[in-house]
Design a protein around this motif. Structure first.
Motif, PDB file in Angstrom:
ATOM      1  N   ARG A  30      15.323  -2.385  -8.797  1.00 40.01           N
ATOM      2  CA  ARG A  30      16.293  -1.516  -8.109  1.00 40.01           C
ATOM      3  C   ARG A  30      17.003  -2.257  -6.979  1.00 40.01           C
ATOM      4  O   ARG A  30      18.208  -2.060  -6.751  1.00 40.01           O
ATOM      5  N   VAL A  31      16.274  -3.116  -6.279  1.00 37.44           N
ATOM      6  CA  VAL A  31      16.890  -3.894  -5.201  1.00 37.44           C
ATOM      7  C   VAL A  31      17.879  -4.908  -5.771  1.00 37.44           C
ATOM      8  O   VAL A  31      18.980  -5.090  -5.237  1.00 37.44           O
ATOM      9  N   LEU A  32      17.509  -5.567  -6.847  1.00 36.55           N
ATOM     10  CA  LEU A  32      18.403  -6.549  -7.459  1.00 36.55           C
ATOM     11  C   LEU A  32      19.674  -5.899  -7.991  1.00 36.55           C
ATOM     12  O   LEU A  32      20.738  -6.519  -8.016  1.00 36.55           O
ATOM     13  N   GLN A  33      19.588  -4.640  -8.402  1.00 39.82           N
ATOM     14  CA  GLN A  33      20.789  -3.916  -8.815  1.00 39.82           C
ATOM     15  C   GLN A  33      21.761  -3.772  -7.657  1.00 39.82           C
ATOM     16  O   GLN A  33      22.981  -3.837  -7.836  1.00 39.82           O
ATOM     17  N   GLN A  34      21.212  -3.599  -6.460  1.00 40.27           N
ATOM     18  CA  GLN A  34      22.071  -3.491  -5.280  1.00 40.27           C
ATOM     19  C   GLN A  34      22.665  -4.851  -4.904  1.00 40.27           C
ATOM     20  O   GLN A  34      23.778  -4.933  -4.386  1.00 40.27           O
ATOM     21  N   LEU A  35      21.917  -5.924  -5.171  1.00 39.88           N
ATOM     22  CA  LEU A  35      22.428  -7.263  -4.876  1.00 39.88           C
ATOM     23  C   LEU A  35      23.699  -7.551  -5.664  1.00 39.88           C
ATOM     24  O   LEU A  35      24.652  -8.134  -5.128  1.00 39.88           O
ATOM     25  N   LEU A  63      19.721   2.225  -0.891  1.00 36.82           N
ATOM     26  CA  LEU A  63      18.429   2.428  -1.541  1.00 36.82           C
ATOM     27  C   LEU A  63      17.391   2.759  -0.484  1.00 36.82           C
ATOM     28  O   LEU A  63      17.392   2.183   0.611  1.00 36.82           O
ATOM     29  N   ASN A  64      16.490   3.695  -0.825  1.00 39.81           N
ATOM     30  CA  ASN A  64      15.401   4.068   0.080  1.00 39.81           C
ATOM     31  C   ASN A  64      14.188   4.439  -0.766  1.00 39.81           C
ATOM     32  O   ASN A  64      14.226   5.427  -1.500  1.00 39.81           O
ATOM     33  N   VAL A  65      13.135   3.620  -0.707  1.00 37.84           N
ATOM     34  CA  VAL A  65      11.947   3.870  -1.536  1.00 37.84           C
ATOM     35  C   VAL A  65      10.689   3.805  -0.670  1.00 37.84           C
ATOM     36  O   VAL A  65      10.652   3.115   0.346  1.00 37.84           O
ATOM     37  N   THR A  66       9.672   4.525  -1.098  1.00 39.27           N
ATOM     38  CA  THR A  66       8.366   4.513  -0.437  1.00 39.27           C
ATOM     39  C   THR A  66       7.296   4.255  -1.488  1.00 39.27           C
ATOM     40  O   THR A  66       7.267   4.921  -2.525  1.00 39.27           O
ATOM     41  N   ALA A  67       6.430   3.294  -1.213  1.00 43.53           N
ATOM     42  CA  ALA A  67       5.366   2.958  -2.165  1.00 43.53           C
ATOM     43  C   ALA A  67       4.395   4.122  -2.312  1.00 43.53           C
ATOM     44  O   ALA A  67       4.033   4.776  -1.333  1.00 43.53           O
ATOM     45  N   LYS A  86       5.900  -2.627  -7.720  1.00 42.19           N
ATOM     46  CA  LYS A  86       6.739  -3.676  -7.129  1.00 42.19           C
ATOM     47  C   LYS A  86       7.827  -4.112  -8.098  1.00 42.19           C
ATOM     48  O   LYS A  86       8.971  -4.366  -7.689  1.00 42.19           O
ATOM     49  N   ALA A  87       7.485  -4.208  -9.367  1.00 43.15           N
ATOM     50  CA  ALA A  87       8.465  -4.625 -10.370  1.00 43.15           C
ATOM     51  C   ALA A  87       9.620  -3.634 -10.451  1.00 43.15           C
ATOM     52  O   ALA A  87      10.788  -4.034 -10.560  1.00 43.15           O
ATOM     53  N   VAL A  88       9.307  -2.350 -10.377  1.00 43.39           N
ATOM     54  CA  VAL A  88      10.347  -1.319 -10.407  1.00 43.39           C
ATOM     55  C   VAL A  88      11.226  -1.409  -9.161  1.00 43.39           C
ATOM     56  O   VAL A  88      12.462  -1.353  -9.233  1.00 43.39           O
ATOM     57  N   GLN A 109       0.835  -1.195   0.000  1.00 43.21           N
ATOM     58  CA  GLN A 109       0.000   0.000   0.000  1.00 43.21           C
ATOM     59  C   GLN A 109       0.872   1.247   0.000  1.00 43.21           C
ATOM     60  O   GLN A 109       2.084   1.180   0.236  1.00 43.21           O
ATOM     61  N   LYS A 110       0.244   2.374  -0.238  1.00 38.68           N
ATOM     62  CA  LYS A 110       0.945   3.658  -0.170  1.00 38.68           C
ATOM     63  C   LYS A 110       1.513   3.853   1.241  1.00 38.68           C
ATOM     64  O   LYS A 110       0.845   3.619   2.236  1.00 38.68           O
ATOM     65  N   GLY A 111       2.777   4.272   1.304  1.00 40.57           N
ATOM     66  CA  GLY A 111       3.415   4.525   2.589  1.00 40.57           C
ATOM     67  C   GLY A 111       4.333   3.420   3.062  1.00 40.57           C
ATOM     68  O   GLY A 111       5.147   3.638   3.967  1.00 40.57           O
ATOM     69  N   ASP A 112       4.231   2.225   2.481  1.00 40.58           N
ATOM     70  CA  ASP A 112       5.177   1.167   2.827  1.00 40.58           C
ATOM     71  C   ASP A 112       6.571   1.583   2.365  1.00 40.58           C
ATOM     72  O   ASP A 112       6.746   2.064   1.241  1.00 40.58           O
ATOM     73  N   ARG A 113       7.560   1.374   3.242  1.00 36.40           N
ATOM     74  CA  ARG A 113       8.927   1.805   2.930  1.00 36.40           C
ATOM     75  C   ARG A 113       9.861   0.607   2.850  1.00 36.40           C
ATOM     76  O   ARG A 113       9.652  -0.413   3.506  1.00 36.40           O
ATOM     77  N   LEU A 114      10.892   0.764   2.056  1.00 39.84           N
ATOM     78  CA  LEU A 114      11.930  -0.266   1.939  1.00 39.84           C
ATOM     79  C   LEU A 114      13.281   0.416   1.808  1.00 39.84           C
ATOM     80  O   LEU A 114      13.442   1.333   0.997  1.00 39.84           O
ATOM     81  N   ALA A 115      14.229  -0.037   2.612  1.00 36.40           N
ATOM     82  CA  ALA A 115      15.584   0.508   2.552  1.00 36.40           C
ATOM     83  C   ALA A 115      16.584  -0.636   2.481  1.00 36.40           C
ATOM     84  O   ALA A 115      16.406  -1.671   3.128  1.00 36.40           O
ATOM     85  N   VAL A 116      17.619  -0.438   1.679  1.00 41.48           N
ATOM     86  CA  VAL A 116      18.695  -1.413   1.548  1.00 41.48           C
ATOM     87  C   VAL A 116      19.983  -0.800   2.088  1.00 41.48           C
ATOM     88  O   VAL A 116      20.344   0.322   1.719  1.00 41.48           O
ATOM     89  N   TYR A 117      20.632  -1.557   2.965  1.00 42.64           N
ATOM     90  CA  TYR A 117      21.936  -1.151   3.506  1.00 42.64           C
ATOM     91  C   TYR A 117      22.953  -2.234   3.170  1.00 42.64           C
ATOM     92  O   TYR A 117      22.625  -3.429   3.164  1.00 42.64           O
ATOM     93  N   PHE A 118      24.183  -1.808   2.912  1.00 41.24           N
ATOM     94  CA  PHE A 118      25.271  -2.759   2.718  1.00 41.24           C
ATOM     95  C   PHE A 118      25.916  -3.060   4.067  1.00 41.24           C
ATOM     96  O   PHE A 118      26.157  -2.151   4.875  1.00 41.24           O
TER      97      PHE A 118
END
Length: 254
Positions: free
Chosen positions: A128-133, A88-92, A122-124, A68-77
């Motif tokens: 972006r997450v897989l690019q960080q992987l 990476l830091n994204v918000t739906a 989600k696909a986008v 839903q709108k407002g869900d956040r996801l962040a990737v840290y190394f």
């Protein structure tokens, strides 16, 4: 007067029914997903088994937590400077319309559109997450693995009031030089008892971080037939005990 009251009760009943029948695609409480990707020399994400396992894990994480709108996801190394290594830091942004007064047909159409737009978003995010992987870390920061430094990141996420879910894609081999640190590359715990002892001692120093009760998942890069020397169960036992001592919610090992 009786007719007015009857009409009022009908309106009230309809409103209650509409609230209960709202689409369950979205929930009110947002989810804050933290993904820690190990970028140290001890984890090879180019290895076929690791790559496939981690790609699938990341796809599942996004599918489950971006709703839903407002869900956040962040990737840290994870490396020697984990706390400063946000990649990476994204918000739906996809939002479900308020369909309380809509007809069943309009509501179904809105749900379909919401699902389609959310799938695209989600696909986008997944791309972006897989690019960080697959991002390489060939610098000197890959020499140390500072997982302790993820704790202040979790604390900050907890302060948002969202439901926090934490995922470590790592071998969990803490390796930091210093008299007051753990270096499992040089000296791993020799068994469950020592792992528990070390974890409880370290928890006393780390309880300054208020983590709340996040769900934590450790996704290890080891094949099922990995030796005990490679996949030391005492290492994950250490983290199970440490996280428990720090008051987190569910702890899962995959």
């Amino acid at each position: 007067m009786k007719r007015i009251l009857a009409f009022y009760f009908l309106l009230t009943a309809f409103a209650c029914s509409s609230d209960g029948d709202k689409p369950k695609t979205a929930t009110n409480e947002p989810t804050y997903t933290l993904i820690f990707l190990d970028k140290t020399r001890s984890v090879n994400a180019d290895k076929s088994f690791v790559r496939q396992k981690y790609q699938q894990a990341l796809a599942d994480i996004i599918e489950e937590n971006i709703r839903q709108k407002g869900d956040r996801l962040a990737v840290y190394f994870i490396h020697e400077n984990t706390a400063k290594a946000r990649a990476l830091n994204v918000t739906a942004r996809t939002e479900m319309e308020d369909m309380v007064a809509a007809s069943p047909t309009d509501r179904e159409a809105a749900e379909t559109e919401f699902s389609l737009l959310l799938s695209r978003e989600k696909a986008v995010i997944r791309q972006r997450v897989l690019q960080q992987l697959v991002a390489q870390n060939t610098g000197s920061s890959n020499q140390e693995t500072d997982i302790w430094a993820s704790l202040p990141v979790i604390e900050k996420a907890n302060e948002t009031g969202a439901t926090v879910k934490v995922y470590y894609l790592s071998d969990m081999v803490e390796s930091v030089k210093g008299a007051d640190r753990r270096d499992f590359q040089v000296r791993p715990p020799k068994g469950a008892a020592q792992a528990d002892e070390w974890a409880k001692a370290d928890a006393g120093k780390l309880k300054r971080y208020t983590l709340g009760s996040p769900d934590i998942t450790m996704i290890l890069p080891f094949e099922p037939n990995a030796s005990v020397k490679e996949n030391n169960p005492a290492v994950t036992q250490y983290w199970q005990t440490l996280f428990t001592e720090l008051g987190v919610g569910t702890i899962t090992e995959d």
